[in-house]
Scaffold this motif. Structure first.
Motif, PDB file in Angstrom:
ATOM      1  N   VAL A 186       0.838  -1.203   0.000  1.00  0.00           N
ATOM      2  CA  VAL A 186       0.000   0.000   0.000  1.00  0.00           C
ATOM      3  C   VAL A 186       0.873   1.253   0.000  1.00  0.00           C
ATOM      4  CG1 VAL A 186      -1.716   1.310   1.324  1.00  0.00           C
ATOM      5  CG2 VAL A 186      -1.933  -1.175   1.108  1.00  0.00           C
ATOM      6  N   LEU A 187       2.073   1.154   0.582  1.00  0.00           N
ATOM      7  CA  LEU A 187       3.028   2.256   0.567  1.00  0.00           C
ATOM      8  C   LEU A 187       3.996   2.145  -0.610  1.00  0.00           C
ATOM      9  CD1 LEU A 187       4.000   2.520   4.351  1.00  0.00           C
ATOM     10  CD2 LEU A 187       2.214   3.742   3.112  1.00  0.00           C
ATOM     11  N   GLY A 188       3.801   1.161  -1.475  1.00  0.00           N
ATOM     12  CA  GLY A 188       4.715   0.974  -2.584  1.00  0.00           C
ATOM     13  C   GLY A 188       5.938   0.158  -2.246  1.00  0.00           C
ATOM     14  N   ILE A 189       5.965  -0.452  -1.068  1.00  0.00           N
ATOM     15  CA  ILE A 189       7.105  -1.274  -0.661  1.00  0.00           C
ATOM     16  C   ILE A 189       6.862  -2.699  -1.157  1.00  0.00           C
ATOM     17  CG2 ILE A 189       8.421  -2.154   1.298  1.00  0.00           C
ATOM     18  CD1 ILE A 189       7.445   0.366   2.845  1.00  0.00           C
ATOM     19  N   LEU A 190       7.661  -3.139  -2.100  1.00  0.00           N
ATOM     20  CA  LEU A 190       7.404  -4.418  -2.744  1.00  0.00           C
ATOM     21  C   LEU A 190       8.044  -5.598  -2.029  1.00  0.00           C
ATOM     22  CD1 LEU A 190       7.760  -3.364  -6.498  1.00  0.00           C
ATOM     23  CD2 LEU A 190       5.738  -3.343  -5.020  1.00  0.00           C
ATOM     24  N   ASN A 191       9.070  -5.332  -1.239  1.00  0.00           N
ATOM     25  CA  ASN A 191       9.761  -6.432  -0.557  1.00  0.00           C
ATOM     26  C   ASN A 191      10.194  -5.973   0.820  1.00  0.00           C
ATOM     27  OD1 ASN A 191      11.306  -8.586   0.312  1.00  0.00           O
ATOM     28  ND2 ASN A 191      12.332  -8.885  -1.651  1.00  0.00           N
ATOM     29  N   ALA A 192       9.385  -6.294   1.821  1.00  0.00           N
ATOM     30  CA  ALA A 192       9.673  -5.838   3.182  1.00  0.00           C
ATOM     31  C   ALA A 192      10.863  -6.560   3.802  1.00  0.00           C
ATOM     32  CB  ALA A 192       8.437  -6.021   4.063  1.00  0.00           C
ATOM     33  N   SER A 193      11.354  -7.590   3.151  1.00  0.00           N
ATOM     34  CA  SER A 193      12.529  -8.299   3.677  1.00  0.00           C
ATOM     35  C   SER A 193      13.838  -7.665   3.217  1.00  0.00           C
ATOM     36  CB  SER A 193      12.490  -9.767   3.261  1.00  0.00           C
ATOM     37  OG  SER A 193      12.665  -9.903   1.866  1.00  0.00           O
ATOM     38  N   LYS A 194      13.751  -6.621   2.381  1.00  0.00           N
ATOM     39  CA  LYS A 194      14.950  -5.940   1.891  1.00  0.00           C
ATOM     40  C   LYS A 194      14.837  -4.443   2.149  1.00  0.00           C
ATOM     41  CE  LYS A 194      16.081  -9.346  -1.678  1.00  0.00           C
ATOM     42  NZ  LYS A 194      16.342  -9.570  -3.121  1.00  0.00           N
ATOM     43  N   PRO A 195      15.029  -4.029   3.399  1.00  0.00           N
ATOM     44  CA  PRO A 195      14.900  -2.606   3.718  1.00  0.00           C
ATOM     45  C   PRO A 195      16.020  -1.782   3.090  1.00  0.00           C
ATOM     46  CG  PRO A 195      15.742  -3.818   5.603  1.00  0.00           C
ATOM     47  CD  PRO A 195      15.353  -4.843   4.583  1.00  0.00           C
ATOM     48  N   GLU A 196      15.709  -0.535   2.819  1.00  0.00           N
ATOM     49  CA  GLU A 196      16.705   0.393   2.281  1.00  0.00           C
ATOM     50  C   GLU A 196      17.746   0.750   3.332  1.00  0.00           C
ATOM     51  OE1 GLU A 196      18.425   2.642  -0.749  1.00  0.00           O
ATOM     52  OE2 GLU A 196      16.673   1.320  -0.855  1.00  0.00           O
ATOM     53  N   TYR A 197      17.280   0.888   4.575  1.00  0.00           N
ATOM     54  CA  TYR A 197      18.165   1.155   5.709  1.00  0.00           C
ATOM     55  C   TYR A 197      17.860   0.123   6.789  1.00  0.00           C
ATOM     56  CZ  TYR A 197      18.433   5.889   3.639  1.00  0.00           C
ATOM     57  OH  TYR A 197      18.597   6.959   2.804  1.00  0.00           O
ATOM     58  N   GLY A 198      18.822  -0.087   7.683  1.00  0.00           N
ATOM     59  CA  GLY A 198      18.596  -0.988   8.799  1.00  0.00           C
ATOM     60  C   GLY A 198      18.669  -2.442   8.385  1.00  0.00           C
ATOM     61  N   ASP A 199      17.998  -3.287   9.163  1.00  0.00           N
ATOM     62  CA  ASP A 199      18.083  -4.732   8.969  1.00  0.00           C
ATOM     63  C   ASP A 199      16.709  -5.339   8.699  1.00  0.00           C
ATOM     64  OD1 ASP A 199      20.854  -4.709   9.650  1.00  0.00           O
ATOM     65  OD2 ASP A 199      20.323  -4.692  11.790  1.00  0.00           O
ATOM     66  N   PRO A 200      16.672  -6.487   8.032  1.00  0.00           N
ATOM     67  CA  PRO A 200      15.404  -7.220   7.936  1.00  0.00           C
ATOM     68  C   PRO A 200      14.987  -7.698   9.327  1.00  0.00           C
ATOM     69  CG  PRO A 200      17.041  -8.084   6.390  1.00  0.00           C
ATOM     70  CD  PRO A 200      17.771  -7.175   7.333  1.00  0.00           C
ATOM     71  N   VAL A 201      13.714  -7.608   9.621  1.00  0.00           N
ATOM     72  CA  VAL A 201      13.188  -8.074  10.908  1.00  0.00           C
ATOM     73  C   VAL A 201      12.172  -9.176  10.616  1.00  0.00           C
ATOM     74  CG1 VAL A 201      11.929  -7.443  12.996  1.00  0.00           C
ATOM     75  CG2 VAL A 201      13.549  -5.826  11.977  1.00  0.00           C
ATOM     76  N   THR A 202      12.334 -10.309  11.259  1.00  0.00           N
ATOM     77  CA  THR A 202      11.462 -11.455  11.013  1.00  0.00           C
ATOM     78  C   THR A 202      10.182 -11.329  11.830  1.00  0.00           C
ATOM     79  OG1 THR A 202      13.405 -12.851  10.648  1.00  0.00           O
ATOM     80  CG2 THR A 202      11.305 -13.967  11.061  1.00  0.00           C
ATOM     81  N   PRO A 203       9.020 -11.343  11.172  1.00  0.00           N
ATOM     82  CA  PRO A 203       7.753 -11.265  11.928  1.00  0.00           C
ATOM     83  C   PRO A 203       7.447 -12.571  12.634  1.00  0.00           C
ATOM     84  CG  PRO A 203       7.305 -11.550   9.593  1.00  0.00           C
ATOM     85  CD  PRO A 203       8.795 -11.386   9.715  1.00  0.00           C
ATOM     86  N   GLY A 204       6.690 -12.479  13.727  1.00  0.00           N
ATOM     87  CA  GLY A 204       6.203 -13.662  14.403  1.00  0.00           C
ATOM     88  C   GLY A 204       4.893 -14.123  13.791  1.00  0.00           C
ATOM     89  N   PRO A 205       4.429 -15.318  14.134  1.00  0.00           N
ATOM     90  CA  PRO A 205       3.138 -15.807  13.619  1.00  0.00           C
ATOM     91  C   PRO A 205       2.009 -14.848  13.998  1.00  0.00           C
ATOM     92  CG  PRO A 205       4.359 -17.571  14.711  1.00  0.00           C
ATOM     93  CD  PRO A 205       5.092 -16.298  15.022  1.00  0.00           C
ATOM     94  N   GLY A 206       1.197 -14.477  13.016  1.00  0.00           N
ATOM     95  CA  GLY A 206       0.072 -13.589  13.275  1.00  0.00           C
ATOM     96  C   GLY A 206       0.431 -12.121  13.369  1.00  0.00           C
ATOM     97  N   ASP A 207       1.699 -11.769  13.119  1.00  0.00           N
ATOM     98  CA  ASP A 207       2.097 -10.365  13.161  1.00  0.00           C
ATOM     99  C   ASP A 207       1.563  -9.606  11.951  1.00  0.00           C
ATOM    100  OD1 ASP A 207       3.437 -10.700  15.506  1.00  0.00           O
ATOM    101  OD2 ASP A 207       5.464 -10.445  14.695  1.00  0.00           O
ATOM    102  N   VAL A 208       1.295  -8.326  12.163  1.00  0.00           N
ATOM    103  CA  VAL A 208       0.859  -7.411  11.108  1.00  0.00           C
ATOM    104  C   VAL A 208       1.935  -6.342  10.950  1.00  0.00           C
ATOM    105  CG1 VAL A 208      -0.875  -5.696  10.449  1.00  0.00           C
ATOM    106  CG2 VAL A 208      -1.580  -7.812  11.600  1.00  0.00           C
ATOM    107  N   PRO A 209       2.341  -5.990   9.733  1.00  0.00           N
ATOM    108  CA  PRO A 209       3.324  -4.910   9.559  1.00  0.00           C
ATOM    109  C   PRO A 209       2.737  -3.561   9.982  1.00  0.00           C
ATOM    110  CG  PRO A 209       3.124  -6.250   7.562  1.00  0.00           C
ATOM    111  CD  PRO A 209       1.972  -6.608   8.445  1.00  0.00           C
ATOM    112  N   VAL A 210       3.478  -2.851  10.831  1.00  0.00           N
ATOM    113  CA  VAL A 210       3.050  -1.523  11.284  1.00  0.00           C
ATOM    114  C   VAL A 210       4.174  -0.537  10.952  1.00  0.00           C
ATOM    115  CG1 VAL A 210       2.289  -0.119  13.232  1.00  0.00           C
ATOM    116  CG2 VAL A 210       1.675  -2.551  13.125  1.00  0.00           C
ATOM    117  N   PHE A 211       3.796   0.593  10.357  1.00  0.00           N
ATOM    118  CA  PHE A 211       4.774   1.559   9.860  1.00  0.00           C
ATOM    119  C   PHE A 211       4.634   2.896  10.593  1.00  0.00           C
ATOM    120  CE2 PHE A 211       4.130  -1.546   6.600  1.00  0.00           C
ATOM    121  CZ  PHE A 211       5.373  -1.724   6.013  1.00  0.00           C
TER     122      PHE A 211
END
Length: 632
Positions: free
Chosen positions: A212-237
């Protein structure tokens, strides 16, 4: 981060950072309970413009302190600080390009004499508060930096966010966002805790699918590190202070500095929000799912939620004793209007030719509610069209002209018809070039519109088949259900209306002739009303309430600019668009003049569904309007 470092004071940690002998790769999880700060250092000639840029974009750039030229310290934030050495790592920019990362700015001391340091709030500051509230902070658990995303210009296969900062001057850049995975059941507490932290970016600016924000791959951040979600987690920005780095890139100054993302300045200021009281209802955010494809949540205040629930109770009254409460689903009005608030282009359809023996066969329920919704959507800056049966298009155009002349609606709504002449007709109608990635509309609303039953026919409440009078507008709704990002709403008062297929089992069980007449086409949201027009009036009033809710407007505008409170002229225009007794009486009179009859009785007079305008409809309109305008 060692266990010892995690409990050290900010001043002790700054001493370690200055020493450069201890490896502190990022400051996430350090100095718990104290504010951390992003840092931007610019030539003094740019300082005023950048400060104005911060004030125009308070969510990504909450300004904690602006130094004097050549000032290494920041007395309000920390004692004995030296910005040249107190961050674990710095970025050096020349003409807007990152040329190096360094652990100290001491070699640039002579240049820094003419430069100003800006200290900007950081979301690391609220992480302890989240943990104290029982919310897992995945990047801290995984001992890594938070994920950060920005727009990447060009065509290198990078994701694109659609959010650009506001404000005049030399700084024109996209907003950077951080992402933290959050358990679904804790979204409300996360929104409430962080809403109390305006100096640490405040509440979320998006909850749901990164695309929805145009981010096509949340596992490849522009800055920082990839963060692994837990089961049932929702991405919050959340908005992110690394937006300051993007501001440097856009301005292209000869020389500039920033902290390296994740390597913050640690202040001595305690988090003032750690023990903050429960916010007042007007400032207490609640989250609601408004879409599953893509996953999308909206946010509004507890006070707005209650006011819209009050509207829902009013429109759900059943003076005609149809038993429509059996079809009621709580918060359908709220969720529909939250989705409409996020929309930019809305298609409305109405028209129920129940009086097959008369000409015209239409009834007085539906068009007034459609025009009431359209008036408020227009006032809020949305594009609106109305789709109706081709055989009734000319009459409806005349009705629209009269509604404008009589002041029922300010601007005529374009009227279209849809006849579905080919298998691809619906997709071509809804999308540019028939491409589902290019929808013309992001929300479809049906109000008192004939709905297709399970056998493919269309029935009035008496069980009479009126298919010969109905165009297949249902196809638009079934096709929309397969287009990502397009939501649908159905408003009805009997269960045979388009979109009410969401409650078809209840219709079959509880409504007269239900097994025959029940609409089989479901909408995402099904708003049940005692009279369908009332549902349209309720939508208009709920949208007005959301337009004045600062919590919702901040989320809607991603914390950029200053859209709230609205200017007085805007607020007046929104209020003027709401349904009123005078406007709705005029609208009903226009319909009667065009030969449109009451649904239940076929009376050609001032009634809808067998209920006279005065006192029944006028009373409902008055209460809805008073509730929206907060009149006692």
């Amino acid at each position: 981060m060692s266990e010892c470092q995690s409990v050290m004071s900010p001043s002790s940690l700054r001493a370690l950072i200055r020493d450069k002998s201890h490896c502190i790769e990022n400051t996430s999880g350090l100095a718990a309970g104290y504010q951390q700060a992003n840092v931007v250092i610019l030539h003094k000639s740019l300082a005023d413009d950048f400060e104005a840029f911060c004030h125009a974009n308070p969510s990504p750039l909450p300004l904690l302190y602006r130094s004097q030229p050549g000032e290494w310290g920041c007395p309000p934030l920390a004692a004995e600080a030296d910005i040249r050495v107190d961050c674990p790592q710095y970025c050096v920019f020349e003409d807007g390009l990152l040329v190096s990362r360094v652990s100290s700015l001491m070699p640039y001391t002579s240049q820094l004499l003419d430069m100003v340091s800006f200290y900007l709030g950081c979301s690391f500051s609220f992480e302890r508060t989240l943990r104290d509230a029982g919310v897992p902070v995945r990047n801290v658990e995984q001992n890594c930096n938070v994920s950060m995303f920005r727009v990447r210009q060009g065509n290198g296969g990078f994701w694109q966010t659609s959010i650009r900062c506001r404000g005049p001057g030399q700084f024109q850049c996209p907003m950077v966002v951080t992402m933290r995975p959050v358990p679904k059941e804790q979204l409300d507490i996360v929104a409430q805790v962080t809403h109390l932290t305006p100096l640490a970016h405040g509440g979320p600016i998006h909850i749901g699918d990164p695309a929805v924000l145009g981010i096509l791959n949340a596992s490849k951040p522009e800055y920082g590190d990839p963060v692994t979600p837990g089961p049932g987690d929702v991405p919050v920005f959340w908005a992110c202070g690394v937006t300051g780095v993007e501001a440097i890139r856009s301005c292209k100054p000869p020389l500039a500095f920033s902290h390296s993302p994740g390597c913050m300045f640690l202040t001595d200021q305690e988090d003032t929000f750690v023990s903050a009281p429960t916010p007042e209802p007007e400032q207490c955010p609640l989250t609601f799912s408004i879409s599953q494809q893509p996953l999308h949540y909206s946010v509004t205040s507890k006070a707005a939620v209650q006011r819209i629930r009050d509207l829902e109770e009013i429109i759900g009254e059943d003076p005609g004793q149809r038993g429509i409460r059996a079809l009621f689903i709580q918060d359908e009005l709220l969720r529909s209007c939250l989705s409409l608030s996020h929309s930019s282009s809305v298609l409305i359809t109405t028209g129920f030719p129940t009086h097959y023996m008369h000409d015209p066969p239409e009834e007085t329920d539906g068009p007034p509610g459609a025009i009431a919704m359209a008036a408020t959507l227009q006032a809020l800056g949305k594009e609106v069209v109305i789709v109706t049966d081709h055989r009734a298009l000319e009459m409806n155009c005349r009705i629209m002209e009269d509604a404008v002349k009589k002041g029922v609606i300010k601007t005529a709504v374009p009227l279209l018809s849809y006849q579905g002449n080919s298998p691809d007709s619906a997709l071509n109608f809804l999308c540019h070039d028939g491409d589902p990635n290019k929808p013309r509309f992001d929300h479809l609303v049906a109000i008192e519109r004939s709905g297709r039953a399970a056998d493919g026919n269309y029935y009035n409440m008496r069980g009479v088949n009126i298919k010969h009078l109905v165009d297949p507008i249902d196809d638009l709704f079934t096709t929309a259900s397969h287009i990502s990002g397009v939501n649908t709403t159905g408003i009805g008062d009997g269960g045979n209306e388009l979109g009410m297929g969401k409650v078809k089992e209840a219709v079959r069980e509880y409504m007269p002739n239900g097994s025959l007449i029940a609409c089989d086409v479901a909408a995402d949201f099904a708003i049940t009303a005692g009279v369908s027009n009332w549902g349209g009036y309720g939508v208009a009033c709920a949208l007005y309430i959301l337009s004045l809710c600062s919590v919702h407007q901040r989320y809607l505008h991603k914390g950029l600019g200053q859209p709230y409170p609205p200017a007085q002229d805007l607020k007046q225009a929104w209020a003027a668009s709401l349904p009123s007794v005078a406007k709705e009486e005029e609208m009903l009179s226009i319909l009667v003049q065009h030969g449109v009859r009451s649904g239940k009785t076929a009376t050609l007079g001032m009634e809808v569904d067998g209920l006279t305008f005065h006192p029944t409809h006028s009373d409902v309109i008055t209460r809805l309007r008073d509730s929206a305008l907060q009149r006692k």
